[in-house]
Design a protein around this motif. Structure first.
Motif, PDB file in Angstrom:
ATOM      1  N   VAL A  25       0.838  -1.199   0.000  1.00  0.00           N
ATOM      2  CA  VAL A  25       0.000   0.000   0.000  1.00  0.00           C
ATOM      3  C   VAL A  25       0.872   1.249   0.000  1.00  0.00           C
ATOM      4  CG1 VAL A  25      -1.727   1.312   1.306  1.00  0.00           C
ATOM      5  CG2 VAL A  25      -1.913  -1.174   1.135  1.00  0.00           C
ATOM      6  N   ASP A  26       1.963   1.229   0.769  1.00  0.00           N
ATOM      7  CA  ASP A  26       2.894   2.357   0.782  1.00  0.00           C
ATOM      8  C   ASP A  26       3.492   2.586  -0.605  1.00  0.00           C
ATOM      9  OD1 ASP A  26       2.540   2.711   3.535  1.00  0.00           O
ATOM     10  OD2 ASP A  26       4.105   1.245   4.003  1.00  0.00           O
ATOM     11  N   ILE A  27       3.824   1.508  -1.289  1.00  0.00           N
ATOM     12  CA  ILE A  27       4.410   1.624  -2.628  1.00  0.00           C
ATOM     13  C   ILE A  27       3.399   2.214  -3.603  1.00  0.00           C
ATOM     14  CG2 ILE A  27       5.308   0.314  -4.592  1.00  0.00           C
ATOM     15  CD1 ILE A  27       6.584  -1.606  -2.609  1.00  0.00           C
ATOM     16  N   ILE A  28       2.161   1.724  -3.562  1.00  0.00           N
ATOM     17  CA  ILE A  28       1.132   2.233  -4.469  1.00  0.00           C
ATOM     18  C   ILE A  28       0.892   3.719  -4.223  1.00  0.00           C
ATOM     19  CG2 ILE A  28      -1.303   2.086  -5.111  1.00  0.00           C
ATOM     20  CD1 ILE A  28      -1.165  -0.906  -4.440  1.00  0.00           C
ATOM     21  N   LEU A  29       0.753   4.113  -2.952  1.00  0.00           N
ATOM     22  CA  LEU A  29       0.539   5.524  -2.628  1.00  0.00           C
ATOM     23  C   LEU A  29       1.721   6.382  -3.075  1.00  0.00           C
ATOM     24  CD1 LEU A  29      -1.112   5.549   0.924  1.00  0.00           C
ATOM     25  CD2 LEU A  29      -2.061   6.470  -1.205  1.00  0.00           C
ATOM     26  N   ALA A  30       2.941   5.867  -2.896  1.00  0.00           N
ATOM     27  CA  ALA A  30       4.124   6.621  -3.307  1.00  0.00           C
ATOM     28  C   ALA A  30       4.131   6.846  -4.816  1.00  0.00           C
ATOM     29  CB  ALA A  30       5.392   5.885  -2.870  1.00  0.00           C
ATOM     30  N   LEU A  31       3.807   5.813  -5.586  1.00  0.00           N
ATOM     31  CA  LEU A  31       3.793   5.947  -7.044  1.00  0.00           C
ATOM     32  C   LEU A  31       2.699   6.905  -7.501  1.00  0.00           C
ATOM     33  CD1 LEU A  31       4.410   2.225  -8.086  1.00  0.00           C
ATOM     34  CD2 LEU A  31       6.014   4.133  -8.240  1.00  0.00           C
ATOM     35  N   VAL A  32       1.531   6.850  -6.846  1.00  0.00           N
ATOM     36  CA  VAL A  32       0.453   7.777  -7.197  1.00  0.00           C
ATOM     37  C   VAL A  32       0.851   9.205  -6.846  1.00  0.00           C
ATOM     38  CG1 VAL A  32      -1.923   8.443  -6.679  1.00  0.00           C
ATOM     39  CG2 VAL A  32      -1.353   6.032  -6.983  1.00  0.00           C
ATOM     40  N   ALA A  33       1.414   9.393  -5.651  1.00  0.00           N
ATOM     41  CA  ALA A  33       1.826  10.734  -5.223  1.00  0.00           C
ATOM     42  C   ALA A  33       2.894  11.311  -6.137  1.00  0.00           C
ATOM     43  CB  ALA A  33       2.327  10.690  -3.782  1.00  0.00           C
ATOM     44  N   MET A  34       3.752  10.444  -6.696  1.00  0.00           N
ATOM     45  CA  MET A  34       4.851  10.918  -7.553  1.00  0.00           C
ATOM     46  C   MET A  34       4.389  11.369  -8.920  1.00  0.00           C
ATOM     47  SD  MET A  34       8.258   8.659  -7.111  1.00  0.00           S
ATOM     48  CE  MET A  34       8.890   9.561  -8.517  1.00  0.00           C
ATOM     49  N   ALA A  35       3.227  10.898  -9.364  1.00  0.00           N
ATOM     50  CA  ALA A  35       2.777  11.206 -10.723  1.00  0.00           C
ATOM     51  C   ALA A  35       2.628  12.704 -10.941  1.00  0.00           C
ATOM     52  CB  ALA A  35       1.449  10.499 -11.010  1.00  0.00           C
ATOM     53  N   GLY A  36       2.269  13.446  -9.895  1.00  0.00           N
ATOM     54  CA  GLY A  36       2.098  14.892 -10.035  1.00  0.00           C
ATOM     55  C   GLY A  36       3.415  15.636 -10.170  1.00  0.00           C
ATOM     56  N   PRO A  37       4.321  15.498  -9.180  1.00  0.00           N
ATOM     57  CA  PRO A  37       5.586  16.247  -9.226  1.00  0.00           C
ATOM     58  C   PRO A  37       6.731  15.515  -9.918  1.00  0.00           C
ATOM     59  CG  PRO A  37       5.341  15.238  -7.081  1.00  0.00           C
ATOM     60  CD  PRO A  37       4.109  14.860  -7.872  1.00  0.00           C
ATOM     61  N   LEU A  38       6.447  14.465 -10.692  1.00  0.00           N
ATOM     62  CA  LEU A  38       7.528  13.736 -11.350  1.00  0.00           C
ATOM     63  C   LEU A  38       8.327  14.626 -12.296  1.00  0.00           C
ATOM     64  CD1 LEU A  38       8.907  10.988 -11.813  1.00  0.00           C
ATOM     65  CD2 LEU A  38       7.254  10.550 -13.643  1.00  0.00           C
ATOM     66  N   TYR A  39       7.672  15.668 -12.830  1.00  0.00           N
ATOM     67  CA  TYR A  39       8.378  16.569 -13.746  1.00  0.00           C
ATOM     68  C   TYR A  39       9.586  17.215 -13.064  1.00  0.00           C
ATOM     69  CZ  TYR A  39       6.158  20.454 -11.260  1.00  0.00           C
ATOM     70  OH  TYR A  39       5.765  21.344 -10.298  1.00  0.00           O
ATOM     71  N   VAL A  40       9.525  17.382 -11.742  1.00  0.00           N
ATOM     72  CA  VAL A  40      10.650  17.973 -11.016  1.00  0.00           C
ATOM     73  C   VAL A  40      11.861  17.057 -11.094  1.00  0.00           C
ATOM     74  CG1 VAL A  40      11.460  18.758  -8.756  1.00  0.00           C
ATOM     75  CG2 VAL A  40       9.108  19.223  -9.475  1.00  0.00           C
ATOM     76  N   ASP A  41      11.617  15.746 -10.989  1.00  0.00           N
ATOM     77  CA  ASP A  41      12.712  14.781 -10.979  1.00  0.00           C
ATOM     78  C   ASP A  41      13.437  14.706 -12.321  1.00  0.00           C
ATOM     79  OD1 ASP A  41      12.147  14.120  -8.334  1.00  0.00           O
ATOM     80  OD2 ASP A  41      10.702  12.588  -8.927  1.00  0.00           O
TER      81      ASP A  41
END
Length: 397
Positions: A25-41
């Protein structure tokens, strides 16, 4: 059983189910949360694409990137009012759909002003998306672990994005970098249905004044201020890291590679945070911030390539220990998720204001910037220590 007691039992059952959440569940939430600010990375690759393929001037490319950032700040602000009002699962899928459409549209639109609008909308949706994910993380079995996993991914993707962008910048054609963002959004949308039945973030009370006083406490306000200081110090120093390296006698090409690879030091840092949180709870928060401040000042001794690389790695390593801790700490004051949303907003404000203040300090000399960044981190440590002390005092009364 009355209707009210039935609703309460249903809410408690949902909470119990969520707090038995697994590492997946932590992994899924992390991947979902990253979809927004991934452009920063992958920002270096985006800037290179905007200049080479879209033929934008450096200042125009910067404004397009900035549109994402300002949209994200607005999204984080709006999340404070929307997170308790819109069904979270449908909201996440709708936001991910907006991100995907915006990224695909960016691949097809070459007009500068249209691109500004599209990337602002992308940032707005991304800021909302990350904030809702943060609110859900406050309900997981271990909030500290959830944020630790998130930053393992962030530092991993960030390091790879910066280090590899120089190698692939010439091979990125047809706006494929935005296609990569769209593909990640599609993956995130597919895994959203796999999330368990979280309760709706936000207060259960219908009284706005009562709900506000319940979660917006002085300890939370102090933590939010500490996050702002720490993130302003982080990006303020990071934005001028290559310039500081040049002042110390390092080449800009070498400095760029070191900064990119140095970000990967955040991976073991975030993993260490997860381990520390299991064994020591919240006690390492203030020391971690203080050590991160000391690590920032070590860059002044980076007059040799090895010393500079070591100092940069120590900065990102200690930053990765402290960052998940401070964001997760906001959940201790508000289990409804608004505390973590407010912490995310403070983080974005710090990231926006830090480079501005750093520009004035760097003009006075690189040492002024480095020392100030270290002091700001130390101030954040003091603020967090006081917030925990105040919360303990209130709890014992």
């Amino acid at each position: 059983m009355t209707e009210q007691s039935s609703a309460t039992a249903s809410l408690n059952a949902a909470s119990t189910t969520v707090r038995r959440g697994t590492f997946s569940v932590d992994i899924i939430l992390a991947l979902v949360a990253m979809a927004g600010p991934l452009y920063v990375d992958i920002m270096p690759a985006i800037i290179a694409t905007l200049r080479s393929e879209y033929c934008l001037r450096p200042d125009q490319a910067g404004f397009v990137a900035g549109a994402n950032g300002y949209g994200s700040m607005l999204g984080a602000l709006l999340a404070l009012f929307l997170v308790s009002r819109v069904p979270w699962r449908a909201f996440l899928i709708g936001l991910l759909a907006t991100l995907i459409v915006a990224d695909l549209a960016t691949m097809a639109v070459y007009d500068y002003y249209w691109m500004l609008s599209i990337r602002f909308i992308h940032g707005l949706a991304g800021g909302l998306l990350a904030s809702v994910a943060y609110a859900l993380m406050s309900q997981t079995a271990d909030t500290r672990r959830s944020f630790g996993v998130l930053f393992v991914f962030h530092f991993g993707f960030g390091g790879i994005g910066i280090a590899m962008s120089s190698f692939f910048a010439g091979k990125m054609h047809s706006g494929i970098v935005f296609g990569i963002l769209a593909a990640f959004g599609m993956i995130a949308a597919v895994i959203v249905p796999l999330l368990p039945q979280f309760r709706q973030p936000g207060p259960s009370s219908r009284s706005r004044s009562a709900a506000l006083t319940e979660w917006l406490t002085l300890p939370l306000i102090l933590k939010v201020c500490g996050i702002f200081l720490f993130q302003a110090a982080n990006l303020g120093l990071g934005a001028f890291m290559i310039g500081i390296a040049a002042d110390l006698g390092q080449s800009r090409a070498f400095a760029g590679l070191v900064v990119g690879l140095g970000l990967t030091a955040g991976i073991p840092g975030s993993l260490l945070m997860i381990l520390l949180s299991r064994k020591l709870g919240w006690r390492p928060v203030a020391p971690a911030l203080l050590i991160a401040g000391v690590a920032k000042t070590l860059v002044l001794v980076g007059t040799t390539p090895a010393a500079f690389a070591l100092s940069v790695s120590s900065i990102y390593f200690t930053m990765a220990v402290a960052l998940p801790y401070v964001l997760a700490a906001c959940a201790t004051d508000d289990k409804g998720g608004r505390g973590t949303v407010l912490g995310g907003l403070a983080s974005k404000l710090g990231l926006a204001c830090g480079p501005v203040a750093a520009g004035f300090l760097y003009a006075q000399g690189s040492s002024h910037l480095v020392v100030t960044a270290g002091l700001a981190s130390a101030m954040a440590a003091a603020v967090f220590a006081f917030s925990f002390r105040l919360a303990d005092t209130r709890g014992n009364n």
